[in-house]
Design a protein around this motif. Structure first.
Motif, PDB file in Angstrom:
ATOM      1  N   THR A  92       0.832  -1.208   0.000  1.00 20.27           N
ATOM      2  CA  THR A  92       0.000   0.000   0.000  1.00 20.27           C
ATOM      3  C   THR A  92       0.866   1.257   0.000  1.00 20.27           C
ATOM      4  O   THR A  92       0.572   2.228  -0.700  1.00 20.27           O
ATOM      5  N   GLU A  93       1.944   1.222   0.779  1.00 23.25           N
ATOM      6  CA  GLU A  93       2.842   2.376   0.823  1.00 23.25           C
ATOM      7  C   GLU A  93       3.529   2.586  -0.525  1.00 23.25           C
ATOM      8  O   GLU A  93       3.675   3.732  -0.982  1.00 23.25           O
ATOM      9  N   ASN A  94       3.933   1.499  -1.176  1.00 18.86           N
ATOM     10  CA  ASN A  94       4.562   1.621  -2.503  1.00 18.86           C
ATOM     11  C   ASN A  94       3.593   2.209  -3.520  1.00 18.86           C
ATOM     12  O   ASN A  94       3.972   3.069  -4.328  1.00 18.86           O
ATOM     13  N   VAL A  95       2.360   1.749  -3.461  1.00 18.88           N
ATOM     14  CA  VAL A  95       1.345   2.287  -4.380  1.00 18.88           C
ATOM     15  C   VAL A  95       1.113   3.767  -4.110  1.00 18.88           C
ATOM     16  O   VAL A  95       0.995   4.577  -5.042  1.00 18.88           O
ATOM     17  N   ARG A  96       1.066   4.116  -2.829  1.00 19.28           N
ATOM     18  CA  ARG A  96       0.842   5.513  -2.478  1.00 19.28           C
ATOM     19  C   ARG A  96       1.992   6.401  -2.955  1.00 19.28           C
ATOM     20  O   ARG A  96       1.772   7.487  -3.503  1.00 19.28           O
ATOM     21  N   VAL A  97       3.236   5.902  -2.785  1.00 12.41           N
ATOM     22  CA  VAL A  97       4.404   6.678  -3.222  1.00 12.41           C
ATOM     23  C   VAL A  97       4.410   6.832  -4.743  1.00 12.41           C
ATOM     24  O   VAL A  97       4.685   7.922  -5.270  1.00 12.41           O
ATOM     25  N   ARG A  98       4.125   5.732  -5.460  1.00 16.34           N
ATOM     26  CA  ARG A  98       4.097   5.801  -6.920  1.00 16.34           C
ATOM     27  C   ARG A  98       3.013   6.753  -7.409  1.00 16.34           C
ATOM     28  O   ARG A  98       3.234   7.556  -8.332  1.00 16.34           O
ATOM     29  N   PHE A  99       1.842   6.665  -6.781  1.00 19.61           N
ATOM     30  CA  PHE A  99       0.748   7.546  -7.182  1.00 19.61           C
ATOM     31  C   PHE A  99       1.098   8.997  -6.889  1.00 19.61           C
ATOM     32  O   PHE A  99       0.805   9.889  -7.710  1.00 19.61           O
ATOM     33  N   ARG A 100       1.727   9.234  -5.744  1.00 20.05           N
ATOM     34  CA  ARG A 100       2.121  10.595  -5.395  1.00 20.05           C
ATOM     35  C   ARG A 100       3.139  11.140  -6.393  1.00 20.05           C
ATOM     36  O   ARG A 100       3.062  12.312  -6.814  1.00 20.05           O
ATOM     37  N   LYS A 101       4.096  10.304  -6.770  1.00 17.94           N
ATOM     38  CA  LYS A 101       5.107  10.738  -7.745  1.00 17.94           C
ATOM     39  C   LYS A 101       4.470  11.025  -9.103  1.00 17.94           C
ATOM     40  O   LYS A 101       4.803  12.016  -9.764  1.00 17.94           O
ATOM     41  N   GLN A 102       3.562  10.132  -9.515  1.00 14.95           N
ATOM     42  CA  GLN A 102       2.883  10.364 -10.789  1.00 14.95           C
ATOM     43  C   GLN A 102       2.052  11.643 -10.749  1.00 14.95           C
ATOM     44  O   GLN A 102       2.008  12.390 -11.738  1.00 14.95           O
ATOM     45  N   LEU A 103       1.434  11.897  -9.605  1.00 13.63           N
ATOM     46  CA  LEU A 103       0.643  13.118  -9.474  1.00 13.63           C
ATOM     47  C   LEU A 103       1.534  14.354  -9.531  1.00 13.63           C
ATOM     48  O   LEU A 103       1.212  15.335 -10.214  1.00 13.63           O
ATOM     49  N   ASP A 104       2.674  14.292  -8.819  1.00  9.63           N
ATOM     50  CA  ASP A 104       3.601  15.429  -8.854  1.00  9.63           C
ATOM     51  C   ASP A 104       4.169  15.632 -10.256  1.00  9.63           C
ATOM     52  O   ASP A 104       4.303  16.774 -10.726  1.00  9.63           O
ATOM     53  N   ASP A 105       4.514  14.516 -10.932  1.00 13.26           N
ATOM     54  CA  ASP A 105       5.043  14.638 -12.286  1.00 13.26           C
ATOM     55  C   ASP A 105       3.996  15.204 -13.245  1.00 13.26           C
ATOM     56  O   ASP A 105       4.324  15.993 -14.143  1.00 13.26           O
ATOM     57  N   SER A 106       2.750  14.789 -13.047  1.00 19.18           N
ATOM     58  CA  SER A 106       1.705  15.317 -13.925  1.00 19.18           C
ATOM     59  C   SER A 106       1.519  16.815 -13.728  1.00 19.18           C
ATOM     60  O   SER A 106       1.232  17.548 -14.686  1.00 19.18           O
ATOM     61  N   LYS A 107       1.721  17.267 -12.495  1.00 16.38           N
ATOM     62  CA  LYS A 107       1.624  18.708 -12.243  1.00 16.38           C
ATOM     63  C   LYS A 107       2.827  19.448 -12.832  1.00 16.38           C
ATOM     64  O   LYS A 107       2.684  20.528 -13.413  1.00 16.38           O
ATOM     65  N   LEU A 108       4.011  18.854 -12.670  1.00 14.52           N
ATOM     66  CA  LEU A 108       5.222  19.526 -13.144  1.00 14.52           C
ATOM     67  C   LEU A 108       5.315  19.541 -14.666  1.00 14.52           C
ATOM     68  O   LEU A 108       5.723  20.534 -15.271  1.00 14.52           O
TER      69      LEU A 108
END
Length: 224
Positions: A92-108
């Motif tokens: 769950t933590e890995n999924v959360r980290v990956r999703f967070r990174k994808q979200l940040d990358d999508s914003k950047l």
């Protein structure tokens, strides 16, 4: 009282006084006989008590074995469930980290495609300003005004690029970096250190820390 009773009582009194040791022996024999009977009775009762105690111990040992086996099973189940729980938490933590990174990358990098399209506009403006002959600017006012307008447009476009974290890659005299530069050819240049960029044929750009377009360069090499 009859004559026979008197005779028996007289004999017992006479015997106890005349033969006291004999009376004591008789009493002892009676006492030993009583103890022997009691011991025999106790011996008959003892095996039954021993059997009960041994059976109770056997039952207790069997119960202890069952409880121990059940306890081991429960401990194994607890370990297995704890391991599964930890794995689920980690996943769950890995999924959360990956999703967070994808979200940040999508914003950047949401404007990445738009920036790539604007790079061609910047290239055309740069080519236009560099192709104007500088010696004719003083002679032709219209050409000078047009040139200054192009410079202003290019400057404003670069400000917009910087505002959106889009930066130029113009690596003249810098050490060649394959992450930022694309080598097109090698140039034997005695006045430049080998492995450094000697010529930039096309300026590159990076968006934040990601290379959007590598700079096309010629790399210096030692003269043969």
């Amino acid at each position: 009282m009859t004559t026979l009773s008197l005779r028996i009582a007289f004999q017992s009194v006479f015997t106890s006084r005349v033969f006291p040791s004999r009376c004591i022996g008789l009493q002892r024999m009676r006492f030993l006989t009583t103890e022997t009977k009691e011991a025999q009775a106790g011996s008959t009762e003892t095996p039954s008590k021993t059997d009960k105690e041994s059976s109770q111990k056997t039952e207790e040992s069997e119960v202890e074995i069952k409880l121990k086996t059940e306890n081991e099973k429960l401990e194994n189940q607890v370990k297995e469930l704890t391991d599964k729980y930890k794995r689920a938490l980690a996943e769950t933590e890995n999924v959360r980290v990956r999703f967070r990174k994808q979200l940040d990358d999508s914003k950047l990098y949401a404007v990445q495609g738009f920036c790539k399209d604007l790079l061609e506009v910047a290239d055309i403006l740069g080519t236009a300003t560099s192709s104007v002959p500088k010696e004719e600017l003083d002679q032709n006012q219209h050409l000078k005004d047009l040139y200054e307008g192009l410079l202003m447009t290019e400057t404003q476009l670069q400000k917009v690029f910087q505002k959106n974290k889009l930066f130029k890659i113009d690596p003249v005299d810098e050490k060649f970096d394959p992450n930022l530069h694309e080598a097109m050819f090698e140039v034997p240049t005695p006045d430049k250190e080998p492995g450094h960029v000697a010529v930039v044929t096309k300026i590159g750009y990076r968006l934040h820390d990601r290379t959007l377009r590598p700079a096309l360069v010629g790399v210096a090499k030692a003269p043969s």
